[in-house]
Write a protein that holds these residues in place. Structure first.
Motif, PDB file in Angstrom:
ATOM      1  N   GLY A 416       0.807  -1.235   0.000  1.00  0.00           N
ATOM      2  CA  GLY A 416       0.000   0.000   0.000  1.00  0.00           C
ATOM      3  C   GLY A 416       0.831   1.272   0.000  1.00  0.00           C
ATOM      4  N   CYS A 417       1.937   1.286  -0.777  1.00  0.00           N
ATOM      5  CA  CYS A 417       2.828   2.451  -0.790  1.00  0.00           C
ATOM      6  C   CYS A 417       2.383   3.464  -1.853  1.00  0.00           C
ATOM      7  N   LYS A 418       2.598   4.743  -1.529  1.00  0.00           N
ATOM      8  CA  LYS A 418       2.348   5.813  -2.503  1.00  0.00           C
ATOM      9  C   LYS A 418       3.255   7.001  -2.201  1.00  0.00           C
ATOM     10  N   GLU A 419       3.494   7.802  -3.208  1.00  0.00           N
ATOM     11  CA  GLU A 419       4.326   9.002  -3.064  1.00  0.00           C
ATOM     12  C   GLU A 419       3.446  10.196  -2.671  1.00  0.00           C
ATOM     13  N   VAL A 420       3.770  10.835  -1.557  1.00  0.00           N
ATOM     14  CA  VAL A 420       3.033  12.013  -1.095  1.00  0.00           C
ATOM     15  C   VAL A 420       3.786  13.272  -1.532  1.00  0.00           C
ATOM     16  N   GLU A 421       3.123  14.110  -2.291  1.00  0.00           N
ATOM     17  CA  GLU A 421       3.761  15.327  -2.836  1.00  0.00           C
ATOM     18  C   GLU A 421       3.697  16.457  -1.805  1.00  0.00           C
ATOM     19  N   VAL A 422       4.866  17.045  -1.484  1.00  0.00           N
ATOM     20  CA  VAL A 422       4.939  18.142  -0.498  1.00  0.00           C
ATOM     21  C   VAL A 422       5.533  19.416  -1.108  1.00  0.00           C
ATOM     22  N   SER A 423       5.617  19.464  -2.443  1.00  0.00           N
ATOM     23  CA  SER A 423       6.202  20.658  -3.068  1.00  0.00           C
ATOM     24  C   SER A 423       5.338  21.896  -2.835  1.00  0.00           C
ATOM     25  N   THR A 424       3.996  21.709  -2.735  1.00  0.00           N
ATOM     26  CA  THR A 424       3.112  22.856  -2.478  1.00  0.00           C
ATOM     27  C   THR A 424       3.419  23.463  -1.116  1.00  0.00           C
ATOM     28  N   LEU A 425       3.661  22.611  -0.096  1.00  0.00           N
ATOM     29  CA  LEU A 425       4.010  23.112   1.243  1.00  0.00           C
ATOM     30  C   LEU A 425       5.333  23.869   1.206  1.00  0.00           C
ATOM     31  N   ILE A 426       6.314  23.332   0.443  1.00  0.00           N
ATOM     32  CA  ILE A 426       7.608  24.038   0.317  1.00  0.00           C
ATOM     33  C   ILE A 426       7.388  25.416  -0.283  1.00  0.00           C
ATOM     34  N   GLY A 427       6.506  25.494  -1.309  1.00  0.00           N
ATOM     35  CA  GLY A 427       6.197  26.783  -1.916  1.00  0.00           C
ATOM     36  C   GLY A 427       5.603  27.755  -0.910  1.00  0.00           C
ATOM     37  N   LYS A 428       4.708  27.258  -0.013  1.00  0.00           N
ATOM     38  CA  LYS A 428       4.117  28.120   1.011  1.00  0.00           C
ATOM     39  C   LYS A 428       5.182  28.622   1.978  1.00  0.00           C
ATOM     40  N   MET A 429       6.156  27.760   2.315  1.00  0.00           N
ATOM     41  CA  MET A 429       7.250  28.182   3.207  1.00  0.00           C
ATOM     42  C   MET A 429       8.036  29.333   2.577  1.00  0.00           C
ATOM     43  N   GLN A 430       8.287  29.221   1.260  1.00  0.00           N
ATOM     44  CA  GLN A 430       9.043  30.271   0.565  1.00  0.00           C
ATOM     45  C   GLN A 430       8.243  31.569   0.507  1.00  0.00           C
ATOM     46  N   VAL A 431       6.920  31.459   0.275  1.00  0.00           N
ATOM     47  CA  VAL A 431       6.070  32.654   0.178  1.00  0.00           C
ATOM     48  C   VAL A 431       6.002  33.369   1.522  1.00  0.00           C
ATOM     49  N   SER A 432       5.900  32.600   2.650  1.00  0.00           N
ATOM     50  CA  SER A 432       5.746  33.231   3.963  1.00  0.00           C
ATOM     51  C   SER A 432       6.990  34.039   4.351  1.00  0.00           C
ATOM     52  N   VAL A 433       8.224  33.505   4.089  1.00  0.00           N
ATOM     53  CA  VAL A 433       9.420  34.300   4.423  1.00  0.00           C
ATOM     54  C   VAL A 433       9.579  35.471   3.468  1.00  0.00           C
ATOM     55  N   LYS A 434       9.073  35.331   2.222  1.00  0.00           N
ATOM     56  CA  LYS A 434       9.117  36.467   1.285  1.00  0.00           C
ATOM     57  C   LYS A 434       8.237  37.601   1.793  1.00  0.00           C
ATOM     58  N   LYS A 435       7.073  37.245   2.389  1.00  0.00           N
ATOM     59  CA  LYS A 435       6.208  38.276   2.954  1.00  0.00           C
ATOM     60  C   LYS A 435       6.891  38.972   4.127  1.00  0.00           C
ATOM     61  N   GLN A 436       7.639  38.216   4.951  1.00  0.00           N
ATOM     62  CA  GLN A 436       8.398  38.843   6.040  1.00  0.00           C
ATOM     63  C   GLN A 436       9.394  39.853   5.492  1.00  0.00           C
ATOM     64  N   SER A 437      10.150  39.432   4.445  1.00  0.00           N
ATOM     65  CA  SER A 437      11.159  40.322   3.849  1.00  0.00           C
ATOM     66  C   SER A 437      10.512  41.578   3.285  1.00  0.00           C
ATOM     67  N   ARG A 438       9.380  41.416   2.561  1.00  0.00           N
ATOM     68  CA  ARG A 438       8.697  42.575   1.979  1.00  0.00           C
ATOM     69  C   ARG A 438       8.169  43.511   3.059  1.00  0.00           C
ATOM     70  N   TYR A 439       7.668  42.943   4.160  1.00  0.00           N
ATOM     71  CA  TYR A 439       7.124  43.774   5.236  1.00  0.00           C
ATOM     72  C   TYR A 439       8.223  44.645   5.850  1.00  0.00           C
ATOM     73  N   ASN A 440       9.436  44.062   6.051  1.00  0.00           N
ATOM     74  CA  ASN A 440      10.548  44.845   6.607  1.00  0.00           C
ATOM     75  C   ASN A 440      10.895  46.018   5.695  1.00  0.00           C
ATOM     76  N   LYS A 441      10.917  45.761   4.366  1.00  0.00           N
ATOM     77  CA  LYS A 441      11.255  46.829   3.417  1.00  0.00           C
ATOM     78  C   LYS A 441      10.166  47.896   3.374  1.00  0.00           C
ATOM     79  N   LYS A 442       8.915  47.477   3.570  1.00  0.00           N
ATOM     80  CA  LYS A 442       7.808  48.419   3.546  1.00  0.00           C
ATOM     81  C   LYS A 442       7.790  49.283   4.798  1.00  0.00           C
ATOM     82  N   ILE A 443       7.953  48.659   5.998  1.00  0.00           N
ATOM     83  CA  ILE A 443       7.803  49.391   7.254  1.00  0.00           C
ATOM     84  C   ILE A 443       8.919  50.414   7.442  1.00  0.00           C
TER      85      ILE A 443
END
Length: 577
Positions: A416-443
Motif C-alpha cells: 500500500g505504498c504511494k508518493e506524497v507530494e509536499v512541493s506545495t508546502l515548500i512553496g508556502k514556506m518560501q512565500v511566507s518568508v518572502k512576505k516577512q522580507s517585503r514587510y521589513n522593506k515596507k515598514i
C-alpha cells in the motif's frame, strides 16, 4: 540570544537622528563576517577564552581579531557582519570581549590619525538593551607608547554615536604613529547585549587607511602617495598636472594651416581630408555611373550597357528551348514514365509504370495496406484463434497473476505504498518568508528612516530571505507513505529546517529593531501641552505595537509552515520474498 527589549520603547520620548560624517574608518563591520562564541553546551571550566582572526577589506590593516572571555556558563559571544558588531549574552551569561586591529601582531606601521583634522573617536550606532556597558579604547604607537580612555553606553536610550575625544586619552601614545588599536568591552551586569555600527574618527577622510607598498598605511593618499595631499592624476595621467594644451597632452603637437592638430596641411581636395577624388578624378564625386564615367551610356532591360535587349529565352542568348519547349530545360519535364516526350504512360497506385494496380494490394485488397495473414491464416487476425492467451489478454503472452492476484504484478502491491507530494508546502514556506522580507522593506519606508538605514534593512532582509529559500530548495519534493504496518515502519527524513527557522526569526528581529529605532520625533522639548505630548506619544506607541504584532504574525506563519513539513517517511522490509 535576546536583543534590545521592547520595553525600551516606552521610555523613549525623542530619537537621536544620526547623520553621515567624514572620518577615518577603523572598521565598518561590513566585510569579513565572523562569529566567536562560547556555547552553553561547552561544559569546560570557566573562565574560558576563545579567539578568532579574519581578513576584512573594510577593517584597518585588513585583519580583525576578536577574543571572548566567558566568565559564566550560558552562551556568550560576538557576531560581526552586515554592518554591525553584536556582543550578546544569554540569560545568566557574563563575559568580556576584545577586538584588536594590528594585522594579527604585525602592527599597523604607524598610521597618522591627526593628518585629516580628526579630534575624536566615534562609536556609530552604539546601543545596549539595559544598564551600562563600559568600552575602553587602547592605543599603542610604534615605540610602545600607550594611551587609553573609556566611554559608557547606557540602556534606555535610542541608538546613538558615543565618542572619545583625543584630549581625553590618558597616556603617552603618539596619535601620528598608531601601531595597535584595542577595543575592550566590559558589561556591568549579566545578560547584557551591545551593538555597534562602525568605529571611526571625525576627520575629513571617509576611508579605511590604505596599505601603500614602501609607504606603509596612509590616510586618503593622493596620487603622490602622501596622506591627505589631495593630488590626483589629470586627464593626461600626470599627478597634480594642469591638463592638456590646445592639441592634447603632447605639447609638441601643433595645428597645421587647416587648423588640424598634428596635420600635414590641405590634401588634393582641400583641408577637408574626408573629401577624395573619385575614380573619375572628380573631388567629392560619386564615381562612375552604372556604365562608367560617361553618364550618357545606359543599361538596356537586361542590364547590359549599350545592349539591345533580350532574345527568345531572355537576356542570356546562350540559353535555348529544349524538346519540351522549356528555355534552358534538360528535355525531361515532358517525359512520361517510359521516357517518351509528351507520352501517356503513368504510374499506377502501386508505383508501377503502366501497371494494373494489383501488385501492392494487401489481403483485404487495399493498395499498400498493412493487413497480413496471421499464423492462423486469418487476414488481419491476431493469432488468438489458434493460440493461448495470457492473463493480460495477449495471444501467446507470458503474463501471470502474482501472489497479490495482480496480473503481471511485482508481488508488493499489498504494501500500500504511494508518493506524497509536499512541493506545495515548500512553496508556502518560501512565500511566507518572502512576505516577512517585503514587510521589513515596507515598514522602514513608512517610518521615514534615514536612507542609510533603509538600504541596510533592505539588504539584510533580502539576505535572510535568500538563505531561507536556499534551505527549502534542498528539501525532498515528495515522500513515501505505506499503509502496511507489518512490513513497513516510519523513519526520520535526513532534513534540517533549522536554517529556515533561524532566517525567519532574524527577519522578525530586524523588523522589531527597525520599528523601535525609527519613526520617533526629533530631539528637543515638546512644544504642546503635557497632555497633548503624552497623547501623541501613546498613539505613536500603539502604532509601533501594532506594527510589531504584524511582524510576529508573519513570523508565526513561516514557523507554522515549517512545522507542517513531514519529517518521517515509510521504509518497508518484505519477508515474503
Amino acid at each position: 540570544m535576546k536583543r534590545v527589549a521592547y520595553s525600551l520603547l516606552c521610555a523613549v520620548v525623542c530619537c537621536f537622528l544620526s547623520t553621515a560624517a567624514f572620518a577615518i574608518t577603523i572598521d565598518d563591520f561590513e566585510n569579513g563576517n565572523q562569529t566567536v562564541q562560547v556555547l552553553n553546551t561547552d561544559l569546560s571550566a570557566r573562565p574560558k577564552t576563545v579567539m578568532h582572526t579574519v581578513a576584512s577589506a573594510t577593517a584597518i590593516g585588513g585583519l580583525r581579531t576578536v577574543r571572548v572571555d566567558s566568565l559564566k556558563q550560558p552562551t556568550v559571544g560576538v557576531e560581526v557582519g552586515a554592518g554591525e558588531l553584536n556582543y550578546s549574552q544569554d540569560v545568566g551569561g557574563f563575559s568580556e570581549a576584545l577586538v584588536v586591529w594590528n594585522r594579527n601582531g604585525a602592527g599597523l606601521g604607524g598610521v597618522d590619525f591627526l593628518v585629516d583634522g580628526a579630534q575624536k573617536f566615534e562609536f556609530e550606532g552604539a546601543a545596549v538593551d539595559y544598564g551600562d556597558v563600559e568600552i575602553t579604547l587602547q592605543i599603542f604607537d610604534t615605540v610602545n607608547g600607550f594611551s587609553q580612555a573609556k566611554v559608557i553606553v547606557s540602556g534606555g536610550t535610542p541608538v546613538t554615536t558615543s565618542t572619545i575625544d583625543f584630549a581625553a586619552l590618558v597616556g603617552v601614545a603618539d596619535l601620528k604613529r598608531v601601531n595597535t588599536i584595542i577595543m575592550h568591552v566590559r558589561p556591568q551586569e549579566e545578560a547584557q547585549d551591545l551593538s555597534i555600527g562602525r568605529l571611526r574618527t571625525d576627520g575629513l577622510c571617509d576611508e579605511v587607511p590604505q596599505e601603500v607598498p614602501g609607504k606603509g598605511i596612509l590616510v586618503c593618499p593622493g596620487c603622490d602617495d602622501v596622506s591627505m595631499s589631495g593630488k590626483v592624476f589629470d586627464v593626461c595621467g600626470v599627478c597634480g598636472g594642469t591638463g592638456p594644451g590646445e592639441c592634447g597632452c603632447d605639447l609638441s603637437i601643433k595645428k597645421d594651416s587647416c587648423g588640424v592638430c598634428g596635420g600635414t596641411g590641405p590634401g588634393e581636395c582641400g583641408c577637408d581630408l574626408s573629401i577624395k577624388k573619385d575614380s573619375c578624378g572628380v573631388c567629392g564625386g560619386t564615381g562612375p555611373g552604372e556604365c562608367g564615367c560617361d553618364l550618357s551610356i545606359k543599361k538596356d532591360s537586361c542590364g547590359v550597357c549599350g545592349g539591345t535587349g533580350p532574345g527568345e529565352c531572355g537576356c542570356d542568348l546562350s540559353i535555348k528551348k529544349d524538346v519540351c519547349g522549356v528555355c534552358g530545360g534538360d528535355g525531361r519535364s515532358c517525359l512520361d514514365c517510359l521516357g517518351v516526350p509528351n507520352g501517356k504512360a503513368k504510374f499506377d497506385v502501386c508505383g508501377v509504370c503502366n501497371g494494373d494496380g494489383k501488385s501492392c494490394l494487401d489481403c483485404f485488397g487495399v493498395p499498400n495496406g498493412k493487413a497480413e495473414l496471421d499464423i492462423c491464416g486469418v487476414c488481419g487476425g491476431d493469432g488468438s484463434s489458434c493460440m493461448h492467451i495470457d492473463c493480460a489478454g495477449t495471444p501467446g503472452g507470458t503474463a501471470k497473476f502474482d501472489r497479490c492476484g495482480v496480473c503481471g504484478g511485482d508481488g508488493q502491491s499489498y504494501l500500500g505504498c504511494k508518493e506524497v507530494e509536499v512541493s506545495t508546502l515548500i512553496g508556502k514556506m518560501q512565500v511566507s518568508v518572502k512576505k516577512q522580507s517585503r514587510y521589513n522593506k515596507k515598514i522602514v519606508k513608512e517610518l521615514r528612516a534615514d536612507e542609510t538605514v533603509v538600504t541596510k534593512v533592505k539588504r539584510r532582509s533580502t539576505k535572510f530571505y535568500k538563505t531561507a529559500v536556499t534551505n527549502t530548495e534542498q528539501l525532498p519534493a515528495s515522500i513515501q507513505k505505506c499503509s502496511n504496518t507489518t512490513f513497513c515502519a516510519e523513519a526520520e527524513l535526513p532534513v534540517d529546517l533549522r536554517t529556515y527557522l533561524v532566517s525567519a526569526r532574524r527577519l522578525l528581529r530586524l523588523a522589531k529593531r527597525t520599528i523601535l529605532n525609527n519613526g520617533n520625533p526629533p530631539p528637543g522639548p515638546c512644544n504642546a501641552s503635557v497632555e497633548k505630548c503624552r497623547s501623541n506619544m501613546e498613539k505613536r506607541m500603539e502604532k509601533k505595537k501594532a506594527a510589531i504584532a504584524r511582524a510576529r504574525k508573519l513570523f508565526r506563519k513561516s514557523e507554522a509552515n515549517a512545522k507542517k513539513y513531514p519529517l518521517m517517511e515509510s521504509l518497508c522490509c518484505d519477508d515474503k520474498r
